[in-house]
Design an enzyme around this catalytic site. Structure first.
Site, short mmCIF file in Angstrom:
data_model
loop_
_atom_site.label_atom_id
_atom_site.label_comp_id
_atom_site.label_asym_id
_atom_site.label_seq_id
_atom_site.Cartn_x
_atom_site.Cartn_y
_atom_site.Cartn_z
CB THR A 50 12.08 0.55 2.87
OG1 THR A 50 11.57 -0.52 1.73
CG2 THR A 50 12.25 1.75 2.07
CG ASP A 51 13.80 -4.31 0.34
OD1 ASP A 51 13.02 -3.39 0.56
OD2 ASP A 51 13.54 -5.41 0.28
CD GLU A 52 9.42 -1.00 -1.73
OE1 GLU A 52 9.08 0.10 -2.69
OE2 GLU A 52 8.44 -1.76 -1.31
CG LEU A 112 -3.50 7.59 16.68
CD1 LEU A 112 -4.65 7.86 17.74
CD2 LEU A 112 -2.85 6.40 16.84
N PRO A 133 -6.83 -9.94 -6.28
CG PRO A 133 -6.48 -7.60 -5.81
CD PRO A 133 -7.02 -8.99 -5.31
CG ASP A 186 2.68 -4.99 -13.23
OD1 ASP A 186 2.74 -5.03 -11.97
OD2 ASP A 186 3.69 -5.49 -13.90
CE LYS A 189 11.19 4.78 4.95
NZ LYS A 189 10.80 5.19 6.41
CE1 TYR A 205 7.43 3.81 2.07
CE2 TYR A 205 8.38 1.92 0.68
CZ TYR A 205 8.24 2.58 2.19
OH TYR A 205 8.71 1.76 3.03
CB SER A 206 11.45 3.64 -3.17
OG SER A 206 11.18 3.81 -4.29
P1 NAD Z 1 2.15 1.47 8.78
O1 NAD Z 1 1.75 2.40 7.53
O2 NAD Z 1 1.49 0.18 9.21
O3 NAD Z 1 2.30 2.61 9.97
C1 NAD Z 1 2.69 3.72 9.90
C2 NAD Z 1 2.47 4.52 11.25
O4 NAD Z 1 2.98 5.78 11.13
C3 NAD Z 1 1.00 4.68 11.73
O5 NAD Z 1 0.85 4.24 12.87
C4 NAD Z 1 0.67 5.98 11.32
O6 NAD Z 1 -0.37 6.59 12.07
C5 NAD Z 1 2.02 6.70 11.65
N1 NAD Z 1 1.95 7.95 10.96
C6 NAD Z 1 1.99 8.24 9.41
N2 NAD Z 1 2.07 9.43 9.27
C7 NAD Z 1 2.33 10.03 10.29
C8 NAD Z 1 2.76 11.48 10.63
N3 NAD Z 1 2.48 12.61 9.81
N4 NAD Z 1 2.71 11.92 12.09
C9 NAD Z 1 2.88 11.02 12.91
N5 NAD Z 1 2.57 9.52 12.62
C10 NAD Z 1 2.26 9.22 11.25
O7 NAD Z 1 3.58 1.35 8.43
P2 NAD Z 1 4.96 0.08 8.94
O8 NAD Z 1 4.40 -1.18 7.53
O9 NAD Z 1 4.52 -0.42 10.13
O10 NAD Z 1 5.99 0.60 8.20
C11 NAD Z 1 6.76 1.40 9.28
C12 NAD Z 1 8.23 1.73 8.95
O11 NAD Z 1 8.91 0.74 8.48
C13 NAD Z 1 8.01 2.75 7.92
O12 NAD Z 1 8.89 3.74 8.06
C14 NAD Z 1 8.21 1.89 6.43
O13 NAD Z 1 8.86 2.78 5.49
C15 NAD Z 1 9.40 1.02 7.12
N6 NAD Z 1 9.22 -0.33 6.55
C16 NAD Z 1 8.34 -1.04 6.49
C17 NAD Z 1 8.32 -2.43 5.86
C18 NAD Z 1 7.39 -3.35 5.77
O14 NAD Z 1 7.24 -4.51 4.93
N7 NAD Z 1 5.78 -2.73 6.07
C19 NAD Z 1 9.55 -3.14 5.56
C20 NAD Z 1 10.77 -2.09 5.51
C21 NAD Z 1 10.53 -0.77 6.18
O1 DAU Z 2 10.21 -3.96 0.82
C1 DAU Z 2 9.89 -3.35 1.91
C2 DAU Z 2 8.51 -2.58 1.41
O2 DAU Z 2 7.61 -3.60 1.35
C3 DAU Z 2 8.13 -1.70 2.57
O3 DAU Z 2 9.01 -0.62 2.41
C4 DAU Z 2 6.75 -1.06 2.12
O4 DAU Z 2 6.23 -0.22 3.32
C5 DAU Z 2 5.81 -2.21 2.34
O5 DAU Z 2 4.51 -1.81 1.83
C6 DAU Z 2 6.20 -3.33 1.24
O6 DAU Z 2 6.37 -2.89 -0.11
P1 DAU Z 2 5.54 -3.58 -1.44
O7 DAU Z 2 5.16 -2.88 -2.50
O8 DAU Z 2 6.57 -4.67 -1.83
O9 DAU Z 2 4.45 -4.51 -0.45
P2 DAU Z 2 3.02 -4.88 -1.01
O10 DAU Z 2 2.21 -5.53 0.07
O11 DAU Z 2 1.94 -3.47 -1.72
O12 DAU Z 2 3.03 -5.91 -2.52
C7 DAU Z 2 3.85 -6.79 -2.27
C8 DAU Z 2 3.87 -7.31 -3.82
O13 DAU Z 2 2.54 -7.73 -4.08
C9 DAU Z 2 4.32 -6.23 -4.82
O14 DAU Z 2 4.97 -7.05 -5.85
C10 DAU Z 2 3.05 -5.83 -5.57
C11 DAU Z 2 1.87 -7.02 -5.17
N1 DAU Z 2 0.69 -6.92 -5.06
C12 DAU Z 2 0.17 -5.93 -3.88
C13 DAU Z 2 -1.04 -5.88 -3.75
C14 DAU Z 2 -1.48 -4.96 -2.61
C15 DAU Z 2 -0.31 -7.54 -5.80
O15 DAU Z 2 0.13 -8.25 -6.70
N2 DAU Z 2 -1.77 -7.22 -5.53
C16 DAU Z 2 -2.22 -6.37 -4.68
O16 DAU Z 2 -3.30 -6.20 -4.43
#
Ligand code: NAD
Ligand code: DAU
Length: 349
Positions: free
Chosen positions: A130-132, A37, A210, A285, A159, A155-156
């Site tokens: 993630t695709d990143e 959490l 932004p 950026d 991962k 981050y990437s």
């Molecule tokens: P999120 O940040 O919304 O949720 C992360 C969860 O992990 C939270 O509930 C947090 O409490 C828990 N957590 C974080 N650190 C922890 C720790 N040390 N111990 C235990 N729990 C912990 O993330 P999300 O967007 O739901 O992503 C979930 C997974 O999917 C991640 O591994 C992310 O890399 C991957 N992913 C996300 C996206 C996306 O678009 N959001 C896309 C592809 C992959």
């Molecule tokens: O591709 C999968 C990934 O997508 C996941 O692995 C990550 O956990 C998830 O956070 C997401 O990463 P991005 O960096 O692509 O997502 P984000 O929503 O942060 O940003 C999406 C795009 O928008 C990116 O090109 C940056 C831009 N952006 C983001 C924010 C927060 C803005 O222009 N302004 C903003 O304020």
């Protein structure tokens, strides 16, 4: 005897959708949500299933190896679906070490606990990634499962490292593993530091929007419930040791997506056409900003029969409606620490 399945990060955005799906669909599984959490984890996300008899919650930090050992000894899980992570790219730029300790060390701690207490060759350790990890694309092409890893953000990189550890445990210890690499998700319960919920929240509150750089970066958006369905299919039917890419075949330039959002929100909030768009502000950026992500999901579609079920227009409207109907959720998650994060990241704006 019901099987125990541990889902880490089940209180987060994607994790809560996965936990809900599994709890409702598989009464023969005991679903254990293991989550520490953090700011991104919220048990409110699961209040509709919290009382179900096959749902359990363990507040635990995956950085705590000893605690994981004792929990895995208790549950001896048949499977792990690992989603817990630090997930926000911008936070990884300002504080990379948290991403190493949770995403890399935490994943290795889980692998060790699974290895010690489960039937690791017949069970399943699923890493949700993630695709990143593949880096960035130019104007053409898509990521496939054989695209070389080339992560650009802390981050990437974290991962990618955790993917490599999962693969290494498969090769070295013959652990049964599967990995998926998914594109950007959107949907309900998404923490409003990410593009779509941040913009929805700001439009609602008449705050500036932004957009990084020129807004020309491209992301491939998938409805979160379709990601959860893909995870279900891969967990049950994915081939041992394989990777599957997941994506919506739905590419959007950031600026076009934000403008579409403004248009829909104007309509839903009863504002004059074009009013919300005036809030768009181009800001500095993101450092190392990946230009374009696009996923080739044909392996998953052809081999395991998955396909997205929700069209973007429908999923986007549903998402916006959820945020408008769940003001209290937004208020709760944006009070406290979020305010400091927002001020540090974007200034007062
Ligand atoms: P999120 O940040 O919304 O949720 C992360 C969860 O992990 C939270 O509930 C947090 O409490 C828990 N957590 C974080 N650190 C922890 C720790 N040390 N111990 C235990 N729990 C912990 O993330 P999300 O967007 O739901 O992503 C979930 C997974 O999917 C991640 O591994 C992310 O890399 C991957 N992913 C996300 C996206 C996306 O678009 N959001 C896309 C592809 C992959
Ligand atoms: O591709 C999968 C990934 O997508 C996941 O692995 C990550 O956990 C998830 O956070 C997401 O990463 P991005 O960096 O692509 O997502 P984000 O929503 O942060 O940003 C999406 C795009 O928008 C990116 O090109 C940056 C831009 N952006 C983001 C924010 C927060 C803005 O222009 N302004 C903003 O304020």
């Amino acid at each position: 005897m019901p099987q125990n399945i541990i889902i880490t990060g089940g209180a987060g955005f994607i994790g809560s959708h996965v936990v809900r799906l599994f709890v409702n669909k598989y009464p023969n599984y005991n679903i254990v949500n293991l989550d520490s959490l953090t700011y991104a984890g919220n048990l409110e996300n699961l209040k509709d299933i919290a009382e179900k008899s096959n749902y359990f919650f363990e507040k635990a930090d995956i950085r705590d190896a000893d605690l994981l050992q004792s929990l895995f000894e208790k549950y001896k899980p048949a499977g792990v679906i690992h989603l817990a992570a630090e997930s926000h790219v911008d936070r990884s730029i300002s504080n990379p070490i948290e991403f190493v300790t949770t995403n890399v060390v935490g994943t290795v701690n889980l692998l060790n606990a699974f290895r010690a207490h489960s039937d690791m060759q017949n069970g399943r350790f699923y890493h949700v990634s993630t695709d990143e990890v593949y880096g960035t694309l130019g104007d053409e092409g898509k990521f496939t499962e054989t695209t070389p890893y080339s992560p650009n953000s802390p981050y990437s990189a974290s991962k990618a490292a955790s993917d490599h550890f999962v693969r290494a445990y498969h090769e070295t210890y013959k652990m049964s593993v599967v990995i998926s690499n998914c594109s950007n998700n959107y949907g309900s319960h998404h923490f409003p530091e990410k593009l779509i919920p941040l913009m929805i929240n700001n439009i609602k509150n008449n705050k500036s929007l932004p957009v990084y750089g020129k807004g020309e970066n491209i992301r491939d958006w998938l409805f979160v419930e379709d990601h959860a369905l893909a995870i279900d299919i891969i967990f049950h039917n994915g081939r041992n040791g394989e990777t599957y890419n997941i994506g919506g075949n739905n590419e959007w330039k950031n600026i076009d997506l934000v403008k579409k959002l403004c248009e829909i929100m104007d309509r839903k909030l009863g504002r004059a056409a074009g009013e919300s768009e005036k809030l768009i502000t181009y800001v500095t950026d993101r450092a190392g900003h990946d230009f374009r992500y696009a996923i080739d999901a044909s392996k998953l579609m052809n081999e395991l029969g998955w396909a997205p079920t929700v069209a973007f227009d429908e999923g986007f409207e549903k998402t916006i409606d959820w945020y408008l109907a769940n003001e209290e959720w937004l208020t709760n998650v944006t009070s406290g620490a979020y305010k400091h994060y927002y001020a540090d990241m974007y200034g007062a704006g």
